[in-house]
Design a protein around this motif. Structure first.
Motif, PDB file in Angstrom:
ATOM      1  N   VAL A 104     -36.600  24.139 -15.336  1.00  0.00           N
ATOM      2  CA  VAL A 104     -35.894  24.760 -14.216  1.00  0.00           C
ATOM      3  C   VAL A 104     -34.460  24.251 -14.122  1.00  0.00           C
ATOM      4  O   VAL A 104     -34.142  23.157 -14.591  1.00  0.00           O
ATOM      5  CB  VAL A 104     -36.621  24.513 -12.866  1.00  0.00           C
ATOM      6  N   ALA A 105     -33.611  25.057 -13.505  1.00  0.00           N
ATOM      7  CA  ALA A 105     -32.235  24.652 -13.239  1.00  0.00           C
ATOM      8  C   ALA A 105     -32.245  23.548 -12.182  1.00  0.00           C
ATOM      9  O   ALA A 105     -33.152  23.462 -11.351  1.00  0.00           O
ATOM     10  CB  ALA A 105     -31.425  25.848 -12.757  1.00  0.00           C
ATOM     11  N   ASP A 106     -31.224  22.705 -12.217  1.00  0.00           N
ATOM     12  CA  ASP A 106     -31.156  21.568 -11.297  1.00  0.00           C
ATOM     13  C   ASP A 106     -31.272  21.976  -9.834  1.00  0.00           C
ATOM     14  O   ASP A 106     -31.882  21.265  -9.041  1.00  0.00           O
ATOM     15  CB  ASP A 106     -29.849  20.797 -11.505  1.00  0.00           C
ATOM     16  N   ASP A 107     -30.706  23.107  -9.465  1.00  0.00           N
ATOM     17  CA  ASP A 107     -30.712  23.507  -8.055  1.00  0.00           C
ATOM     18  C   ASP A 107     -32.077  24.009  -7.576  1.00  0.00           C
ATOM     19  O   ASP A 107     -32.279  24.183  -6.376  1.00  0.00           O
ATOM     20  CB  ASP A 107     -29.623  24.549  -7.780  1.00  0.00           C
ATOM     21  N   LEU A 108     -33.029  24.226  -8.487  1.00  0.00           N
ATOM     22  CA  LEU A 108     -34.359  24.704  -8.092  1.00  0.00           C
ATOM     23  C   LEU A 108     -35.422  23.613  -8.091  1.00  0.00           C
ATOM     24  O   LEU A 108     -36.553  23.862  -7.688  1.00  0.00           O
ATOM     25  CB  LEU A 108     -34.818  25.826  -9.029  1.00  0.00           C
ATOM     26  N   VAL A 109     -35.068  22.407  -8.535  1.00  0.00           N
ATOM     27  CA  VAL A 109     -36.060  21.351  -8.707  1.00  0.00           C
ATOM     28  C   VAL A 109     -36.808  21.045  -7.412  1.00  0.00           C
ATOM     29  O   VAL A 109     -38.041  20.976  -7.395  1.00  0.00           O
ATOM     30  CB  VAL A 109     -35.414  20.062  -9.279  1.00  0.00           C
ATOM     31  N   ASP A 110     -36.092  20.863  -6.316  1.00  0.00           N
ATOM     32  CA  ASP A 110     -36.748  20.519  -5.052  1.00  0.00           C
ATOM     33  C   ASP A 110     -37.702  21.619  -4.591  1.00  0.00           C
ATOM     34  O   ASP A 110     -38.796  21.332  -4.106  1.00  0.00           O
ATOM     35  CB  ASP A 110     -35.710  20.227  -3.963  1.00  0.00           C
ATOM     36  N   GLN A 111     -37.292  22.878  -4.760  1.00  0.00           N
ATOM     37  CA  GLN A 111     -38.159  23.999  -4.376  1.00  0.00           C
ATOM     38  C   GLN A 111     -39.420  24.038  -5.230  1.00  0.00           C
ATOM     39  O   GLN A 111     -40.509  24.291  -4.718  1.00  0.00           O
ATOM     40  CB  GLN A 111     -37.417  25.330  -4.547  1.00  0.00           C
TER      41      GLN A 111
END
Length: 112
Positions: free
Chosen positions: A65-72
């Motif tokens: 996943v892209a870094d900005d989607l990791v938390d989701q």
């Protein structure tokens, strides 16, 4: 980019796949694995003989996943996999240096 790897109970796989689809994750890799943690093994009876099952069946789900989607992604997997009982599993987040789509030659986030 990150590689999110989760080891979960097998019957939770469909719930996780649906949760990841809802947040836009296009693909995952699924492997059947065996292992144990705090859950340890257990004993079973087969034809009157008792035997120990040391390694329990689990499912490993990997998603790049892209870094900005990791938390989701981590939150979606956590909620979908949780039963509240021992053996729910673990989630690992690893750095991912490079991703390449073989068909087109795209690299990086475009390859995801």
């Amino acid at each position: 980019m990150k590689l999110v790897s989760a080891v979960i109970k097998p019957f939770k796989l469909d719930d996780i796949r649906e949760a990841l689809s809802e947040i836009g994750i296009a693909g995952i890799t699924v492997s059947e694995v065996k292992g144990f943690g705090r859950q340890k093994g257990h004993t079973e009876l087969y034809r009157g003989a008792e035997y120990v099952v040391d390694f329990l069946p689990k499912v490993r789900v990997d998603a790049a996943v892209a870094d900005d989607l990791v938390d989701q992604v981590v939150e979606a997997i956590s909620k979908a996999a949780q039963t509240g009982k021992i053996g729910d599993g673990k989630i690992f987040v690893l750095p991912l240096e490079q991703a390449i789509r073989i068909r087109t030659g795209e690299t990086g986030n475009e390859a995801l």
